[in-house]
Scaffold this motif. Structure first.
Motif, PDB file in Angstrom:
ATOM      1  N   TYR A 441      -5.012   2.859  -3.519  1.00  0.00           N
ATOM      2  CA  TYR A 441      -4.966   1.406  -3.519  1.00  0.00           C
ATOM      3  C   TYR A 441      -5.581   0.906  -4.829  1.00  0.00           C
ATOM      4  O   TYR A 441      -6.448   1.558  -5.415  1.00  0.00           O
ATOM      5  N   HIS A 442      -5.157  -0.275  -5.243  1.00  0.00           N
ATOM      6  CA  HIS A 442      -5.639  -0.815  -6.512  1.00  0.00           C
ATOM      7  C   HIS A 442      -5.479  -2.323  -6.491  1.00  0.00           C
ATOM      8  O   HIS A 442      -4.937  -2.897  -5.530  1.00  0.00           O
ATOM      9  N   SER A 445      -2.078  -3.743  -5.633  1.00  0.00           N
ATOM     10  CA  SER A 445      -1.422  -3.300  -4.398  1.00  0.00           C
ATOM     11  C   SER A 445      -0.848  -4.503  -3.658  1.00  0.00           C
ATOM     12  O   SER A 445      -1.430  -5.598  -3.673  1.00  0.00           O
ATOM     13  N   ASP A 456      -2.306   3.935   6.745  1.00  0.00           N
ATOM     14  CA  ASP A 456      -2.188   3.897   5.296  1.00  0.00           C
ATOM     15  C   ASP A 456      -0.724   3.812   4.880  1.00  0.00           C
ATOM     16  O   ASP A 456       0.016   4.780   5.016  1.00  0.00           O
ATOM     17  N   THR A 458       0.444   3.442   1.847  1.00  0.00           N
ATOM     18  CA  THR A 458       0.638   3.725   0.429  1.00  0.00           C
ATOM     19  C   THR A 458       1.516   4.948   0.218  1.00  0.00           C
ATOM     20  O   THR A 458       1.840   5.677   1.145  1.00  0.00           O
ATOM     21  N   SER A 488       2.414   3.779 -10.950  1.00  0.00           N
ATOM     22  CA  SER A 488       1.087   4.118 -10.430  1.00  0.00           C
ATOM     23  C   SER A 488       0.998   5.596 -10.069  1.00  0.00           C
ATOM     24  O   SER A 488      -0.049   6.232 -10.227  1.00  0.00           O
ATOM     25  N   GLN A 518     -10.681   2.812  -0.501  1.00  0.00           N
ATOM     26  CA  GLN A 518      -9.570   3.721  -0.212  1.00  0.00           C
ATOM     27  C   GLN A 518      -9.625   4.154   1.250  1.00  0.00           C
ATOM     28  O   GLN A 518     -10.574   3.859   1.979  1.00  0.00           O
TER      29      GLN A 518
END
Length: 555
Positions: A441-442, A445, A456, A458, A488, A518
């Motif tokens: 994650y960032h 996101s 999750d 992602t 990413s 995270q």
């Protein structure tokens, strides 16, 4: 100082907020929460570039310095960079020169480390990678203008994009090489001059990358050629039929919704897949042998048939459909398409002037003339035979990545090639690729918070964890150019290659955003991409020219 060689980004996340289409036209409200305005994003990612003191400015580099605010159509400061021509021999005035564009990093962890980016082809420009994959500014297909790239690799490391061999892009001189060994020798001459120019001696650097990295290792000169690792994306490392025709029918079956052939054609190619021995080949993984011309042409038959179904078919990303988007490089996917009145960005006079390129050279995305001399082209053996294993054994740090929507080189063809390759004293991987690849994650996101229940969403994809120094990783929803389609994910690959993160299954945050929350490792489960067995079985439902294979990437 160490150095690392690498070869090979989705649409910049900078544009995601502004480009997301409203659902109002179908009477619905978008479930996506509002994102931060783009100007805030731009300020965040460009501030370090604009305020940093130049790292490599001196009397020797002045003539190569690029004005970060003077790049045509780029309306922001890209910071310190250097570009121009440099000889491949000790004679700095020789006609044979390679063109480079070097971007220093402001990341303190980079120090004198440097990453080399090479596009493949043969004869395709590495400026492709710069402007559409992982450079400080990107200009993607069908977009209005260049934008800042939050996933630019210069955020992690010093990076240089090099047009090579002679005859590629702005590189000058006559093509005289006949194989990859001679190509590597020319590159080492250029690299020594580059290292001297920027006082990088003792720093680190990935069919181009294995041969170049191997030659650097053979030189046994850590002052100039201290290789620490190699990353290759969707590579041509094996025999062509193995990486294409042997696996194309299961590929078409797996993606039958994107390649909806009629029953008769589907039945015909499946019958040929069986009669050519490809079904047994993929089922057993370990088989080597020659194939007849008829069998080797199976890939072309599928490729050509697809155009009758989808006239905008892109062999580099098979989910692409019409309309055909304009590309500032003049090469959108499988089809050359340059509208009347336009020209490739790097062939413009104002751009050439800004980056110290030779004004008399007509720049093309891939060389119009062969870059290997002689009628037979490149005479080198596949790099998986000796060169890739040598680099793995010497560095214990090689990553091979593959986009699962790529058809120009198919993921399972690459995995079959790896399974026929010996390194570390053993043949192939000893277990199937099932470990998860986690993209953290960032701040960009789409999900603002991690689900309280630990779910999750992602990106995960199948991968083979490092086996004797080699990691193989696939990326879902990515085509041939992983940094372009999945920036990413590629950013994480580079972090692992540089030793900033221990593995691709790590749930640590990006090193550029170390405090971003995270998920827990136990919630990852298995990777999500199709396995070798899945695609070998292939759907039996409804079921090129080699020029189309010209944009291979390696680092």
């Amino acid at each position: 100082m160490k150095w690392c060689t690498l070869a090979s980004a989705l649409l910049s996340a900078a544009g995601l907020t502004e480009a997301r289409q409203s659902l109002q036209h179908v009477g619905r409200k978008s479930p996506i929460l509002p994102r931060s305005p783009q100007h805030a994003f731009t300020d965040h990612h460009l501030a370090p570039r604009q305020s940093s003191k130049p790292k490599f400015a001196n009397s020797n580099t002045t003539s190569y310095a690029v004005n970060g605010t003077g790049i045509p159509d780029v309306d922001f400061d890209v910071g310190e960079s250097y570009s121009g021509l440099l000889s491949i021999t000790e004679d700095l005035n020789a006609a044979e020169k390679l063109f480079f564009w070097f971007f220093p990093s402001t990341n303190k962890a980079a120090e004198k480390e440097i990453t080399i980016w090479l596009n493949g082809g043969p004869g395709c420009s590495s400026l492709e990678g710069l402007i559409q994959e992982n450079g400080p500014f990107i200009w993607q297909y069908g977009t209005y203008k260049p934008v800042p790239n939050p996933w630019s690799w210069h955020h992690l490391t010093n990076i240089v994009y090099i047009e090579q061999p002679v005859g590629t892009g702005f590189a000058t001189g006559n093509a005289t090489i006949t194989d990859e060994e001679e190509l590597a020798k020319q590159f080492l001459g250029f690299w020594k001059n580059f290292m001297d120019l920027f006082a990088l001696q003792g720093s680190y650097a990935g069919m181009y990358c294995p041969y170049i990295a191997s030659a650097m290792l053979d030189a046994k000169d850590e002052t100039y050629y201290n290789v620490s690792g190699m990353l290759i994306y969707d590579p041509s490392i094996g025999e062509d039929p193995v990486q294409t025709s042997a696996v194309v029918v299961p590929f078409a079956g797996y993606y039958a919704n994107l390649m909806p052939f009629n029953n008769s054609f589907s039945a015909a190619i499946h019958e040929q897949h069986q009669s050519c021995g490809f079904a047994n080949y993929t089922a057993k993984y370990l088989h080597s042998g020659a194939f007849s011309n008829e069998c080797s042409d199976l890939f072309n038959a599928v490729f050509e048939a697809q155009f009758s179904l989808n006239p905008c078919f892109d062999i580099y990303q098979v989910a692409t459909t019409c309309p055909l988007l304009y590309d500032v490089l003049g090469f959108p996917g499988s089809i050359d398409y340059q509208p009347v009145g336009t020209q490739p960005y790097f062939n413009r006079t104002d751009v050439k002037k800004a980056i110290h390129a030779p004004m008399e050279t007509t720049w093309t995305s891939c060389a119009a003339k062969p870059v290997f001399a002689g009628k037979g082209g490149d005479q080198s053996e596949p790099s998986s035979f000796r060169k890739v294993p040598q680099v793995i054994d010497a560095t214990q740090n090689v990553i091979i990545g593959h986009g699962l929507l790529d058809m120009v080189l198919i993921a399972n063809g690459t995995l079959l090639t790896i399974q026929n390759m010996t390194w570390g004293g053993q043949l192939g991987f000893q277990s199937a690729p099932r470990d998860p690849f986690y993209v953290p994650y960032h701040s960009l996101s789409l999900a603002d918070d991690i689900n309280e229940k630990g779910v999750d969403p992602t990106r995960l994809a199948t991968m083979a964890a490092a086996g004797r120094g080699l990691t193989y990783v696939t990326v879902d929803l990515s085509g041939h150019m992983i940094p372009q389609y999945a920036p990413s994910a590629a950013f994480r690959h580079l972090e692992v290659l540089l030793g900033r993160v221990e593995s691709l299954s790590s749930v640590k945050a990006f090193t550029t955003e170390p405090d971003y929350p995270q998920v827990e490792a136990k919630s990852l489960g298995n990777g999500t991409g199709p396995s070798m067995v899945d695609v070998s079985a292939g759907g039996k439902g409804k079921g090129v020219t080699r020029r189309a294979m010209r944009r291979r990437r390696c680092l």
